[in-house]
Scaffold this motif. Sequence first.
Motif, PDB file in Angstrom:
ATOM      1  N   TRP A  66      -1.729  -5.593 -12.069  1.00 39.39           N
ATOM      2  CA  TRP A  66      -2.339  -6.430 -11.011  1.00 39.39           C
ATOM      3  C   TRP A  66      -1.632  -7.644  -9.919  1.00 39.39           C
ATOM      4  CZ3 TRP A  66      -6.201  -8.728  -8.114  1.00 39.39           C
ATOM      5  CH2 TRP A  66      -6.121 -10.366  -8.234  1.00 39.39           C
ATOM      6  N   ARG A  67      -0.716  -7.493 -10.445  1.00 36.75           N
ATOM      7  CA  ARG A  67       0.651  -8.176  -9.599  1.00 36.75           C
ATOM      8  C   ARG A  67       0.014  -7.429  -8.098  1.00 36.75           C
ATOM      9  NH1 ARG A  67       5.667  -9.366 -13.810  1.00 36.75           N
ATOM     10  NH2 ARG A  67       4.899 -11.189 -14.554  1.00 36.75           N
ATOM     11  N   LEU A  68       0.807  -5.946  -8.266  1.00 38.77           N
ATOM     12  CA  LEU A  68       0.928  -5.482  -7.649  1.00 38.77           C
ATOM     13  C   LEU A  68      -0.307  -5.472  -6.290  1.00 38.77           C
ATOM     14  CD1 LEU A  68       2.787  -1.399  -8.171  1.00 38.77           C
ATOM     15  CD2 LEU A  68       3.343  -4.034  -7.227  1.00 38.77           C
ATOM     16  N   ILE A  69      -1.316  -5.236  -6.822  1.00 42.02           N
ATOM     17  CA  ILE A  69      -2.628  -5.806  -6.225  1.00 42.02           C
ATOM     18  C   ILE A  69      -2.723  -7.217  -5.565  1.00 42.02           C
ATOM     19  CG2 ILE A  69      -5.224  -6.110  -6.177  1.00 42.02           C
ATOM     20  CD1 ILE A  69      -5.144  -3.642  -8.623  1.00 42.02           C
ATOM     21  N   ALA A  70      -2.140  -8.232  -6.393  1.00 42.35           N
ATOM     22  CA  ALA A  70      -2.698  -9.447  -5.350  1.00 42.35           C
ATOM     23  C   ALA A  70      -1.422  -9.675  -4.442  1.00 42.35           C
ATOM     24  CB  ALA A  70      -1.741 -10.459  -6.797  1.00 42.35           C
ATOM     25  N   GLY A  80      -3.400  -7.040  -1.122  1.00 44.06           N
ATOM     26  CA  GLY A  80      -3.574  -7.704  -0.997  1.00 44.06           C
ATOM     27  C   GLY A  80      -3.755  -9.544  -0.556  1.00 44.06           C
ATOM     28  N   GLU A  81      -2.873  -9.763  -0.659  1.00 40.38           N
ATOM     29  CA  GLU A  81      -2.294 -11.238   0.154  1.00 40.38           C
ATOM     30  C   GLU A  81      -1.494 -10.303   1.131  1.00 40.38           C
ATOM     31  OE1 GLU A  81       1.070 -15.137  -0.567  1.00 40.38           O
ATOM     32  OE2 GLU A  81      -0.047 -14.051  -2.060  1.00 40.38           O
ATOM     33  N   LEU A 101      -3.553  -0.955  -0.413  1.00 42.52           N
ATOM     34  CA  LEU A 101      -4.872  -0.791  -1.355  1.00 42.52           C
ATOM     35  C   LEU A 101      -6.136  -0.233  -0.409  1.00 42.52           C
ATOM     36  CD1 LEU A 101      -5.749  -4.862  -2.198  1.00 42.52           C
ATOM     37  CD2 LEU A 101      -4.446  -3.017  -3.134  1.00 42.52           C
ATOM     38  N   ASN A 102      -6.981   0.524  -0.864  1.00 41.30           N
ATOM     39  CA  ASN A 102      -7.865   1.155  -0.326  1.00 41.30           C
ATOM     40  C   ASN A 102      -9.331   0.063  -0.926  1.00 41.30           C
ATOM     41  OD1 ASN A 102      -8.665   1.518  -3.079  1.00 41.30           O
ATOM     42  ND2 ASN A 102      -8.226   3.393  -3.355  1.00 41.30           N
ATOM     43  N   ALA A 103     -10.801   0.270  -0.585  1.00 43.54           N
ATOM     44  CA  ALA A 103     -11.469  -0.094  -0.415  1.00 43.54           C
ATOM     45  C   ALA A 103     -12.091  -0.906  -1.440  1.00 43.54           C
ATOM     46  CB  ALA A 103     -12.829   0.068   0.485  1.00 43.54           C
ATOM     47  N   ARG A 159     -12.578  -9.550  -6.337  1.00 42.04           N
ATOM     48  CA  ARG A 159     -13.232 -10.442  -7.625  1.00 42.04           C
ATOM     49  C   ARG A 159     -12.124 -11.353  -8.334  1.00 42.04           C
ATOM     50  NH1 ARG A 159     -16.241  -5.434  -8.881  1.00 42.04           N
ATOM     51  NH2 ARG A 159     -15.743  -4.743  -7.521  1.00 42.04           N
ATOM     52  N   VAL A 160     -11.079 -10.652  -8.714  1.00 45.55           N
ATOM     53  CA  VAL A 160     -10.468 -11.259  -9.253  1.00 45.55           C
ATOM     54  C   VAL A 160      -9.720 -12.379  -8.535  1.00 45.55           C
ATOM     55  CG1 VAL A 160      -8.077 -10.798 -10.724  1.00 45.55           C
ATOM     56  CG2 VAL A 160     -10.559  -9.152 -10.285  1.00 45.55           C
ATOM     57  N   ALA A 161      -9.576 -12.571  -7.774  1.00 49.87           N
ATOM     58  CA  ALA A 161      -8.332 -13.761  -6.919  1.00 49.87           C
ATOM     59  C   ALA A 161      -9.216 -15.623  -6.702  1.00 49.87           C
ATOM     60  CB  ALA A 161      -7.952 -13.481  -5.513  1.00 49.87           C
ATOM     61  N   PRO A 162     -10.246 -15.043  -6.980  1.00 52.16           N
ATOM     62  CA  PRO A 162     -10.778 -16.631  -6.893  1.00 52.16           C
ATOM     63  C   PRO A 162     -11.181 -16.484  -8.804  1.00 52.16           C
ATOM     64  CG  PRO A 162     -12.733 -15.052  -5.528  1.00 52.16           C
ATOM     65  CD  PRO A 162     -11.030 -13.907  -6.332  1.00 52.16           C
ATOM     66  N   ALA A 163     -11.788 -16.134  -9.635  1.00 48.56           N
ATOM     67  CA  ALA A 163     -10.653 -16.120 -11.090  1.00 48.56           C
ATOM     68  C   ALA A 163      -9.865 -16.287 -11.811  1.00 48.56           C
ATOM     69  CB  ALA A 163     -11.307 -14.679 -11.870  1.00 48.56           C
ATOM     70  N   ALA A 164      -8.449 -15.974 -11.241  1.00 47.09           N
ATOM     71  CA  ALA A 164      -7.868 -16.119 -11.821  1.00 47.09           C
ATOM     72  C   ALA A 164      -7.185 -17.579 -10.992  1.00 47.09           C
ATOM     73  CB  ALA A 164      -6.388 -15.444 -10.654  1.00 47.09           C
TER      74      ALA A 164
END
Length: 155
Positions: A45-49, A52-53, A102-104, A112-117
């Motif tokens: 998740w840290r890598l995705i975040a 993503g940012e 990130l790919n699609a 989806r996860v960022a707002p929930a986080a």
Amino acid sequence: MTRPRTASLKLDAFLPYRLSVAANVVSQRVARVYAEQHGLSTQEWRLIAVLGEDGERTQLELVKRTRMDKVSVSRAARSLEARGLVRRATSQSDARSRRLSLNAAGRRIYERVAPAALDAEAEVLAGLNVSERALLRSLLERVERAATEALGRDP
């Protein structure tokens, strides 16, 4: 600041312990969002975040940004690539370096996860008013800077 040798450790008042416990509990609360819904580890998740940012980054940049070790970043990157969530490409400037993005599918999970986080963070911070939240962030940044500077001075 050094303390007299006669000072005894009181774990519940020891800053590294308190920070670690608080970080673990907060991370566990936020982890419910990405672990239960998407089967992601904290490192994934840290890598995705970050991707993503920040957008595309080398693995070394991810190590520096997340403060995770090289092995954890590499393992998480390989896992995310195998799951079809990131692209890993050889850097054109350094054949030993890998660039991640990130790919699609990875972008959809991030969105989806960022707002929930953020909702989970708000839940954890609900007992603090706006000025207390700002003070907490400021103090944590100062502690992090001081610890980083101290690491640079250590032999």
